[in-house]
Design a protein around this motif. Sequence first.
Motif, PDB file in Angstrom:
ATOM      1  N   LEU A  98       0.830  -1.210   0.000  1.00 21.86           N
ATOM      2  CA  LEU A  98       0.000   0.000   0.000  1.00 21.86           C
ATOM      3  C   LEU A  98       0.869   1.267   0.000  1.00 21.86           C
ATOM      4  O   LEU A  98       0.704   2.148   0.844  1.00 21.86           O
ATOM      5  CB  LEU A  98      -0.936  -0.017   1.218  1.00 21.86           C
ATOM      6  CG  LEU A  98      -1.909  -1.198   1.260  1.00 21.86           C
ATOM      7  CD1 LEU A  98      -2.542  -1.338   2.630  1.00 21.86           C
ATOM      8  CD2 LEU A  98      -2.970  -1.044   0.170  1.00 21.86           C
ATOM      9  N   PRO A  99       1.791   1.383  -0.972  1.00 21.98           N
ATOM     10  CA  PRO A  99       2.725   2.520  -0.963  1.00 21.98           C
ATOM     11  C   PRO A  99       2.063   3.869  -1.230  1.00 21.98           C
ATOM     12  O   PRO A  99       2.649   4.914  -0.939  1.00 21.98           O
ATOM     13  CB  PRO A  99       3.726   2.166  -2.069  1.00 21.98           C
ATOM     14  CG  PRO A  99       2.916   1.346  -3.035  1.00 21.98           C
ATOM     15  CD  PRO A  99       1.985   0.542  -2.155  1.00 21.98           C
ATOM     16  N   MET A 100       0.853   3.837  -1.778  1.00 25.04           N
ATOM     17  CA  MET A 100       0.169   5.091  -2.078  1.00 25.04           C
ATOM     18  C   MET A 100      -0.190   5.867  -0.807  1.00 25.04           C
ATOM     19  O   MET A 100      -0.350   7.066  -0.837  1.00 25.04           O
ATOM     20  CB  MET A 100      -1.080   4.834  -2.936  1.00 25.04           C
ATOM     21  CG  MET A 100      -2.205   4.079  -2.230  1.00 25.04           C
ATOM     22  SD  MET A 100      -1.927   2.304  -1.996  1.00 25.04           S
ATOM     23  CE  MET A 100      -1.947   1.703  -3.643  1.00 25.04           C
ATOM     24  N   VAL A 149      12.046  -0.271  10.813  1.00 27.00           N
ATOM     25  CA  VAL A 149      10.624  -0.405  10.470  1.00 27.00           C
ATOM     26  C   VAL A 149       9.859   0.827  10.962  1.00 27.00           C
ATOM     27  O   VAL A 149       9.031   1.377  10.238  1.00 27.00           O
ATOM     28  CB  VAL A 149      10.038  -1.711  11.052  1.00 27.00           C
ATOM     29  CG1 VAL A 149       8.526  -1.760  10.859  1.00 27.00           C
ATOM     30  CG2 VAL A 149      10.696  -2.914  10.396  1.00 27.00           C
ATOM     31  N   ILE A 150      10.159   1.265  12.149  1.00 24.47           N
ATOM     32  CA  ILE A 150       9.496   2.462  12.697  1.00 24.47           C
ATOM     33  C   ILE A 150       9.673   3.650  11.754  1.00 24.47           C
ATOM     34  O   ILE A 150       8.751   4.444  11.570  1.00 24.47           O
ATOM     35  CB  ILE A 150      10.032   2.775  14.116  1.00 24.47           C
ATOM     36  CG1 ILE A 150       9.593   1.671  15.086  1.00 24.47           C
ATOM     37  CG2 ILE A 150       9.549   4.141  14.593  1.00 24.47           C
ATOM     38  CD1 ILE A 150      10.221   1.779  16.469  1.00 24.47           C
ATOM     39  N   LYS A 151      10.833   3.745  11.106  1.00 26.26           N
ATOM     40  CA  LYS A 151      11.113   4.857  10.181  1.00 26.26           C
ATOM     41  C   LYS A 151      10.166   4.879   8.985  1.00 26.26           C
ATOM     42  O   LYS A 151      10.056   5.904   8.309  1.00 26.26           O
ATOM     43  CB  LYS A 151      12.561   4.777   9.682  1.00 26.26           C
ATOM     44  CG  LYS A 151      13.577   5.110  10.725  1.00 26.26           C
ATOM     45  CD  LYS A 151      14.979   4.980  10.149  1.00 26.26           C
ATOM     46  CE  LYS A 151      16.006   5.168  11.231  1.00 26.26           C
ATOM     47  NZ  LYS A 151      17.369   4.966  10.715  1.00 26.26           N
ATOM     48  N   GLN A 152       9.488   3.771   8.720  1.00 20.40           N
ATOM     49  CA  GLN A 152       8.556   3.693   7.595  1.00 20.40           C
ATOM     50  C   GLN A 152       7.220   4.373   7.895  1.00 20.40           C
ATOM     51  O   GLN A 152       6.370   4.478   7.007  1.00 20.40           O
ATOM     52  CB  GLN A 152       8.291   2.229   7.231  1.00 20.40           C
ATOM     53  CG  GLN A 152       9.526   1.430   6.911  1.00 20.40           C
ATOM     54  CD  GLN A 152      10.170   1.868   5.621  1.00 20.40           C
ATOM     55  OE1 GLN A 152       9.495   2.141   4.638  1.00 20.40           O
ATOM     56  NE2 GLN A 152      11.488   1.954   5.621  1.00 20.40           N
ATOM     57  N   PHE A 153       7.046   4.816   9.140  1.00 21.88           N
ATOM     58  CA  PHE A 153       5.772   5.372   9.590  1.00 21.88           C
ATOM     59  C   PHE A 153       5.934   6.815  10.057  1.00 21.88           C
ATOM     60  O   PHE A 153       6.989   7.185  10.578  1.00 21.88           O
ATOM     61  CB  PHE A 153       5.197   4.518  10.738  1.00 21.88           C
ATOM     62  CG  PHE A 153       4.858   3.117  10.307  1.00 21.88           C
ATOM     63  CD1 PHE A 153       3.603   2.817   9.802  1.00 21.88           C
ATOM     64  CD2 PHE A 153       5.806   2.104  10.380  1.00 21.88           C
ATOM     65  CE1 PHE A 153       3.296   1.532   9.384  1.00 21.88           C
ATOM     66  CE2 PHE A 153       5.508   0.811   9.965  1.00 21.88           C
ATOM     67  CZ  PHE A 153       4.247   0.528   9.466  1.00 21.88           C
TER      68      PHE A 153
END
Length: 162
Positions: A98-100, A149-153
Amino acid sequence: MKKLILVCGPAAIGKSTFCNNYAKEHPNENVRVISADEVRKEMCGSYKNFPPNKNMKPIYEKIVEIAKDLYNTMENVTVMLDTTMLYDGLRLYFIEQLPMFKDRHLYLLKLHDYSQCLIRNKKRIEEKWVPEEIIISMCESYADPKPEVIKQFVTYKEFYVD
């Protein structure tokens, strides 16, 4: 604004309740909850039924399909994924699919005493009861996200729900 919130936790921790409360507490957001339990029930005919070999991939693919449809058809939407996502691999799967959604949030539900999941499980409708050994296994394997992973949010929050 289009927002994606991953709500993670073992069975019977209170993910669905958390999502419903979030929707009530954020009346200005157009909240849509996609529950793995509900998707599985729709696809397999019952909360107790699973895909062959308990392979959840078709369920996860359907969740992604629903989320993409909401993204494409609604101008403003907050999509909450209500599924266990006990470890980073599954959390990353959803954001990779869901990269959008650029406005992504990771919410981990926690308890000080995970044995409460066993008690909460028996308070649900009987059809939704999860075998105790499965809940125990989920609680034991539930892992905090790694820093990468946290950095992705946009945000990462822990909520103690006891």
